[in-house]
Design a protein around this motif. Structure first.
Motif, PDB file in Angstrom:
ATOM      1  N   LEU A 312       0.615  -1.179  -0.057  1.00  0.00           N
ATOM      2  CA  LEU A 312       0.058  -0.004  -0.004  1.00  0.00           C
ATOM      3  C   LEU A 312       0.912   1.303   0.058  1.00  0.00           C
ATOM      4  N   LYS A 313       1.892   1.314   0.786  1.00  0.00           N
ATOM      5  CA  LYS A 313       2.962   2.441   1.055  1.00  0.00           C
ATOM      6  C   LYS A 313       3.481   2.836  -0.292  1.00  0.00           C
ATOM      7  N   SER A 314       3.921   1.826  -0.841  1.00  0.00           N
ATOM      8  CA  SER A 314       4.839   1.786  -2.036  1.00  0.00           C
ATOM      9  C   SER A 314       4.093   2.344  -3.334  1.00  0.00           C
ATOM     10  N   TYR A 315       2.976   1.694  -3.393  1.00  0.00           N
ATOM     11  CA  TYR A 315       2.120   1.791  -4.513  1.00  0.00           C
ATOM     12  C   TYR A 315       1.436   3.329  -4.485  1.00  0.00           C
ATOM     13  N   THR A 316       1.101   3.936  -3.209  1.00  0.00           N
ATOM     14  CA  THR A 316       0.404   5.130  -3.278  1.00  0.00           C
ATOM     15  C   THR A 316       1.670   6.068  -3.138  1.00  0.00           C
ATOM     16  N   GLU A 317       2.488   5.904  -2.597  1.00  0.00           N
ATOM     17  CA  GLU A 317       3.577   7.114  -2.533  1.00  0.00           C
ATOM     18  C   GLU A 317       4.165   7.210  -3.869  1.00  0.00           C
ATOM     19  N   SER A 318       4.330   6.152  -4.701  1.00  0.00           N
ATOM     20  CA  SER A 318       5.070   6.083  -5.966  1.00  0.00           C
ATOM     21  C   SER A 318       4.173   6.447  -7.059  1.00  0.00           C
ATOM     22  N   ASN A 319       2.841   6.969  -6.726  1.00  0.00           N
ATOM     23  CA  ASN A 319       1.949   7.119  -7.735  1.00  0.00           C
ATOM     24  C   ASN A 319       1.744   6.037  -8.952  1.00  0.00           C
ATOM     25  N   SER A 324       6.424  -2.718  -4.082  1.00  0.00           N
ATOM     26  CA  SER A 324       7.372  -3.392  -3.037  1.00  0.00           C
ATOM     27  C   SER A 324       6.476  -4.491  -2.038  1.00  0.00           C
ATOM     28  N   THR A 325       7.100  -5.374  -1.818  1.00  0.00           N
ATOM     29  CA  THR A 325       6.534  -6.089  -0.664  1.00  0.00           C
ATOM     30  C   THR A 325       7.421  -6.359   0.600  1.00  0.00           C
ATOM     31  N   ASN A 326       8.486  -5.423   0.386  1.00  0.00           N
ATOM     32  CA  ASN A 326       9.576  -5.523   1.434  1.00  0.00           C
ATOM     33  C   ASN A 326       9.481  -4.460   2.401  1.00  0.00           C
ATOM     34  N   TRP A 327       8.640  -4.406   3.620  1.00  0.00           N
ATOM     35  CA  TRP A 327       8.358  -3.511   4.563  1.00  0.00           C
ATOM     36  C   TRP A 327       9.682  -3.052   5.336  1.00  0.00           C
ATOM     37  N   ASN A 328      10.524  -3.764   5.440  1.00  0.00           N
ATOM     38  CA  ASN A 328      11.857  -3.152   5.942  1.00  0.00           C
ATOM     39  C   ASN A 328      12.511  -2.209   5.291  1.00  0.00           C
ATOM     40  N   VAL A 335       8.520   6.404  -0.895  1.00  0.00           N
ATOM     41  CA  VAL A 335       8.943   5.873  -2.120  1.00  0.00           C
ATOM     42  C   VAL A 335       8.716   6.765  -3.372  1.00  0.00           C
ATOM     43  N   GLU A 336       9.833   6.887  -3.996  1.00  0.00           N
ATOM     44  CA  GLU A 336      10.040   7.763  -5.004  1.00  0.00           C
ATOM     45  C   GLU A 336       9.000   7.400  -6.207  1.00  0.00           C
ATOM     46  N   THR A 337       8.613   8.408  -6.773  1.00  0.00           N
ATOM     47  CA  THR A 337       7.939   8.180  -8.215  1.00  0.00           C
ATOM     48  C   THR A 337       8.767   7.896  -9.277  1.00  0.00           C
ATOM     49  N   LYS A 338       8.611   6.476  -9.820  1.00  0.00           N
ATOM     50  CA  LYS A 338       9.653   6.072 -10.895  1.00  0.00           C
ATOM     51  C   LYS A 338       9.007   5.921 -12.246  1.00  0.00           C
ATOM     52  N   PRO A 339       8.643   6.880 -13.083  1.00  0.00           N
ATOM     53  CA  PRO A 339       7.627   6.723 -14.120  1.00  0.00           C
ATOM     54  C   PRO A 339       8.614   5.848 -15.210  1.00  0.00           C
ATOM     55  N   PRO A 340       8.020   5.370 -16.215  1.00  0.00           N
ATOM     56  CA  PRO A 340       8.564   4.469 -17.159  1.00  0.00           C
ATOM     57  C   PRO A 340       9.521   5.432 -18.238  1.00  0.00           C
ATOM     58  N   GLU A 341      10.528   4.902 -18.783  1.00  0.00           N
ATOM     59  CA  GLU A 341      11.412   5.728 -19.741  1.00  0.00           C
ATOM     60  C   GLU A 341      10.607   6.620 -20.805  1.00  0.00           C
ATOM     61  N   GLY A 342      11.056   7.706 -20.809  1.00  0.00           N
ATOM     62  CA  GLY A 342      10.253   8.600 -21.764  1.00  0.00           C
ATOM     63  C   GLY A 342       9.246   9.183 -21.279  1.00  0.00           C
ATOM     64  N   MET A 343       8.593   9.000 -20.160  1.00  0.00           N
ATOM     65  CA  MET A 343       7.658   9.618 -19.194  1.00  0.00           C
ATOM     66  C   MET A 343       8.085  10.543 -18.171  1.00  0.00           C
ATOM     67  N   VAL A 344       7.245  11.614 -18.093  1.00  0.00           N
ATOM     68  CA  VAL A 344       7.620  12.478 -16.942  1.00  0.00           C
ATOM     69  C   VAL A 344       6.589  12.467 -15.981  1.00  0.00           C
ATOM     70  N   ALA A 345       6.747  12.256 -14.711  1.00  0.00           N
ATOM     71  CA  ALA A 345       5.733  12.437 -13.593  1.00  0.00           C
ATOM     72  C   ALA A 345       5.206  13.874 -13.302  1.00  0.00           C
TER      73      ALA A 345
END
Length: 350
Positions: A312-319, A324-328, A335-345
């Motif tokens: 929930l945290k990774s999906y929400t915060e990264s838009n 991610s399934t790693n809570w640690n 969690v940073e937004t990481k758009p696909p190559e060639g796209m801008v957030a």
């Protein structure tokens, strides 16, 4: 009772998951059962190199060479052994000895992967060091052990891919661009970073799972990370792993253009396999957003509490750009937004 080959396979699996302690344990068990197989020793040598135990890495490479000398049918293995020996000597700052080993490897196998990279690095160091470096057994503090290298566990790196590139992010803040050296070869990449503290960080990926185009590969030093883009030699091929033998690679759809999730985690998920399991044998399978939602729901339903929080945290915060399934790891910060190559957030204005 497990055989040497079975321990060797377990060790390789652990190595590809970056679990070097477990890999060392299994390689050692394989060697105990079969001390005449040079491949076992060379893989353990490579593992020692990963954790900066360079003297142990050198010892295994020399032991492997002693098993091969005079056997013409094993010239290719001997070339790898000389290469591994040279890498250990380089890390021990024995640059002249390293060059001799690399030259010997080249004589046996001119096409040995990553040789050009290591020769170039060695020649650069020899130019800076006119006088020969004494052998490691008589040189004080000659090793590049954990005291002079930033612990690998303290620096996180992740990788993604799209149709054209493998993108590796090394998360180190405020690095001087002049202190970053990246060497590209057909099947390897070598990264050395001089940190403000005076210590070094090193990342050696050798061999890469597939060939790259060194001339079209590049890197960029940003404020929070170093981003390395490896141009795929085979455009559209999906890598199953970053390093080593890849037996699960496929193709990336040019229509989707989506990045795959990082597979540098110890317990990486096979997302394609999960999606197939969710779809089952139905004739009509969900597509697009429906397929993604179905995948998310299935994972969330079967997960424990920490995994659910991480998702929930990774999906929400990264838009929606990272899952991610790693809570640690996720709990440490946003969690940073990481758009696909060639796209801008871009921010959404209501």
């Amino acid at each position: 009772m497990s055989t040497a080959e079975e321990f060797y396979k377990k060790a390789n699996d652990a190595f590809f998951e970056d679990d070097y302690d477990e890999a060392l344990e299994f390689y050692s068990k394989a060697i105990d059962l079969d001390a005449t197989n040079p491949e076992y020793l060379l893989k353990r040598s490579a593992t020692f190199q990963k954790i900066k135990s360079n003297k142990e890495s050198l010892a295994d490479a020399e032991r492997a060479l002693s098993l091969i000398v005079g056997k013409e049918e094993q010239e290719a293995v001997a070339a790898k052994a000389w290469l591994r020996k040279g890498i250990a000597q380089f890390e021990l700052k024995e640059y002249q000895a390293a060059k001799t080993s690399f030259d010997q490897s080249k004589k046996l196998n001119f096409n040995e992967k990553s040789l050009d990279t290591w020769l170039k690095k060695t020649e650069t160091q020899l130019e800076k060091t006119p006088k020969p470096t004494p052998p490691s057994d008589v040189t004080k503090n000659s090793g590049t052990g954990s005291s002079s290298f930033l612990s690998q566990s303290r620096v996180r790196h992740e990788w993604f891919q799209n149709e054209n590139f493998i993108i590796i992010s090394i998360f180190i803040k405020n690095v001087n661009k002049e202190k970053v050296n990246v060497y590209f070869a057909d099947r390897s990449v070598s990264v050395t970073i001089k940190l403000p503290t005076g210590s070094d960080y090193s990342l050696e990926l050798d061999p890469l799972a597939h060939e790259i185009n060194p001339k079209e590969s590049k890197y960029e030093v940003l404020s929070t990370k170093i981003e390395i883009k490896l141009k795929k030699a085979q455009v559209g091929i999906k890598w199953g792993v970053l390093e080593g033998e890849d037996s699960v690679f496929g193709s990336i759809s040019t229509a989707s253009g989506k990045l795959s999730y990082p597979s540098s985690a110890k317990h990486a998920k096979n997302w394609d396999s999960l999606e197939k399991e969710i779809g089952g044998e139905q004739d009509e399978k969900p597509e697009g957003d429906a397929a993604l939602n179905s995948l998310f729901q299935q994972l969330y339903r079967d997960a424990d509490d920490d995994t659910r929080k991480a998702m929930l945290k990774s999906y929400t915060e990264s838009n929606g750009t990272c899952l991610s399934t790693n809570w640690n790891e996720v709990s440490k910060g946003k969690v940073e937004t990481k758009p696909p190559e060639g796209m801008v957030a871009k921010k959404w204005n209501a």
